[in-house]
Design an enzyme around this catalytic site. Structure first.
Site, PDB file in Angstrom:
ATOM      1  N   TRP A 102       2.038 -11.803   0.594  1.00 41.89           N
ATOM      2  CA  TRP A 102       0.730 -12.440   0.405  1.00 41.89           C
ATOM      3  C   TRP A 102      -0.394 -11.419   0.320  1.00 41.89           C
ATOM      4  CZ3 TRP A 102       0.992 -16.664  -1.917  1.00 41.89           C
ATOM      5  CH2 TRP A 102       1.967 -17.616  -1.620  1.00 41.89           C
ATOM      6  N   ASP A 172      -6.877 -13.689   5.528  1.00 39.15           N
ATOM      7  CA  ASP A 172      -6.135 -14.846   5.025  1.00 39.15           C
ATOM      8  C   ASP A 172      -5.354 -15.402   6.216  1.00 39.15           C
ATOM      9  OD1 ASP A 172      -4.391 -16.660   3.940  1.00 39.15           O
ATOM     10  OD2 ASP A 172      -3.486 -15.281   2.494  1.00 39.15           O
ATOM     11  N   LYS A 196      -0.403 -25.664   5.842  1.00 38.63           N
ATOM     12  CA  LYS A 196       0.503 -25.210   6.904  1.00 38.63           C
ATOM     13  C   LYS A 196       0.080 -25.762   8.265  1.00 38.63           C
ATOM     14  CE  LYS A 196       1.731 -21.976   3.656  1.00 38.63           C
ATOM     15  NZ  LYS A 196       1.124 -21.037   2.731  1.00 38.63           N
TER      16      LYS A 196
HETATM   17  C1  PLP Z   1       0.926 -20.293   1.649  1.00 42.45           C
HETATM   18  C2  PLP Z   1       0.117 -19.058   1.672  1.00 42.45           C
HETATM   19  C3  PLP Z   1      -0.722 -18.697   0.596  1.00 42.45           C
HETATM   20  C4  PLP Z   1      -0.781 -19.480  -0.687  1.00 42.45           C
HETATM   21  O1  PLP Z   1      -1.498 -20.617  -0.503  1.00 42.45           O
HETATM   22  P1  PLP Z   1      -1.848 -21.590  -1.730  1.00 42.45           P
HETATM   23  O2  PLP Z   1      -2.689 -22.614  -1.058  1.00 42.45           O
HETATM   24  O3  PLP Z   1      -0.535 -22.109  -2.238  1.00 42.45           O
HETATM   25  O4  PLP Z   1      -2.552 -20.814  -2.755  1.00 42.45           O
HETATM   26  C5  PLP Z   1      -1.485 -17.563   0.725  1.00 42.45           C
HETATM   27  N1  PLP Z   1      -1.445 -16.808   1.836  1.00 42.45           N
HETATM   28  C6  PLP Z   1      -0.646 -17.113   2.878  1.00 42.45           C
HETATM   29  C7  PLP Z   1      -0.639 -16.242   4.080  1.00 42.45           C
HETATM   30  C8  PLP Z   1       0.153 -18.245   2.821  1.00 42.45           C
HETATM   31  O5  PLP Z   1       0.943 -18.559   3.864  1.00 42.45           O
END
Ligand code: PLP
Length: 360
Positions: A102, A172, A196
């Protein structure tokens, strides 16, 4: 009907109480004779949902007044672009700490917007550990430092955030927001896709220090400008009303069970149950990450051989455990145990792991 043992990485399990509440209000929300989806986003009933969700998040995360909370769309993936578009001024550099897939993706998008640099990377170590960057101060050209607080695919997590870096910290937090107490003031910007820990997909939460809102150029497209959304309370255009409604129910649930402190304790217990099985298996289960960087949200492991791993996954599926396949990029197994995954489900998985081992 029995609920599945859902270990999906995202979209992921939601609290049963949330689904029940949503079902009970599905046809008639708050006596309106309409579902939430059918309300105008300019109506008072919807506004209560919208602003209620924001103030509950502020309460649960203790977000100070000098931070704006934005409810956006486009996923965390759009934030990979919006962060540099809004924060990376000409002549400045966005620094990235690489901890897995990521953070690599975030950097890849930022490179298209402006100058970037890798501050630290765990790549040579196969992303088994979070690099140590405490004590580092970035140069005066730094626009921000970007980290991924929990690497969902590799199963690693920052357990201590860097401080006094000399530039705003951007995180993030898609896969561990609201999973433990954090000090929002240590960050310039936090973003997270909701699917999540916060609700369904379709909603992205951004928490941004207000002083950073002035960085974005006026020429940016309105929808990609944080200022547009901040100035309009995330009602510049039609927000994802259903997702925001479910987000609010998830926050109410989190509040009702004791808030972030309590959730954090539960998450520690849940993760310990699985890591104990791995650590006490005499190498039958092999954890991917170094113990000090282990994620409490995504437990990644393999078995001795690819064959036994495959057989584990087949039997797990037969027993009703969903979502245990590792991400297609690294294989193996992964149990995602976000806030809404009940401790009993984790204990059931641990029992299964022990009994599977006893077959060999
Ligand atoms: C799932 C995830 C993403 C991607 O998220 P989207 O909403 O599908 O764009 C980005 N960063 C992390 C750490 C994730 O777990």
């Amino acid at each position: 009907m029995n609920r599945a043992y859902n270990f999906n990485a995202g979209p992921a399990a939601l609290p049963e109480a949330v689904l029940q509440k949503a079902a009970s209000e599905w046809f008639n929300f708050n006596g309106t004779g309409m579902s939430v989806m059918e309300l105008s986003h300019r109506s008072k009933d919807y506004e209560e949902v919208h602003f209620g969700a924001v103030s509950l998040l502020r309460k649960l995360m203790q977000i100070p007044d000098d931070y704006a909370v934005l409810l956006l769309q486009g996923g965390a993936s759009l934030q990979f672009s919006m962060v540099p578009m809004n924060l990376l001024q000409p002549g400045k550099t966005g620094y990235y700490v690489l901890t897995g897939s990521w953070s690599e993706k975030a950097l890849k998008e930022a490179k298209k917007i402006g100058q970037t640099s890798i501050l630290a990377s765990g790549k040579e170590n196969n992303y088994k550990a979070i690099p140590v960057i405490s004590g580092i101060r970035v140069q005066s050209d730094a626009a921000y430092v970007h980290i991924t607080s929990n690497e969902t695919i590799h199963g690693t997590q920052w357990h201590q955030f860097p401080k006094n870096l000399g530039a705003p910290l951007v995180a993030d937090m898609s896969s561990d927001i609201l999973s433990k107490p954090i000090n929002v003031q240590d960050f310039g910007l936090i973003y997270a896709g909701a699917q999540k820990n916060l609700g369904p997909s379709g909603l992205t939460v951004v928490i941004i220090k207000k002083e950073l809102l002035s960085r974005g150029k006026d020429e940016l497209p309105a929808m990609l400008h944080y200022r547009t959304h901040a100035e309009n309370d995330s009602l510049y255009n039609t927000p994802p009303t259903l997702a925001i409604y479910l987000f609010k129910l998830v926050l109410e649930w989190a509040d009702s069970i004791g808030g972030v402190e309590k959730i954090s304790k539960l998450n520690q217990e849940k993760a310990k149950i699985l890591y104990d099985v791995i650590d006490n298996s005499d190498g039958f289960y092999l954890g991917h990450s170094d113990p000090e960087s282990r994620s409490l949200m995504n437990v990644t492991f393999r078995l001795k051989s690819d064959e036994i791993t495959a057989s584990f996954l087949v039997q797990a599926k037969e027993k009703g455990f969903i979502g245990l396949n590792g991400h297609r990029s690294i294989g193996g197994c992964r149990a995602s145990i976000y806030n809404a995954v009940p401790l009993e489900h984790v204990a059931k998985l641990a029992d299964f792991m022990r009994s599977f081992k006893s077959q060999y």
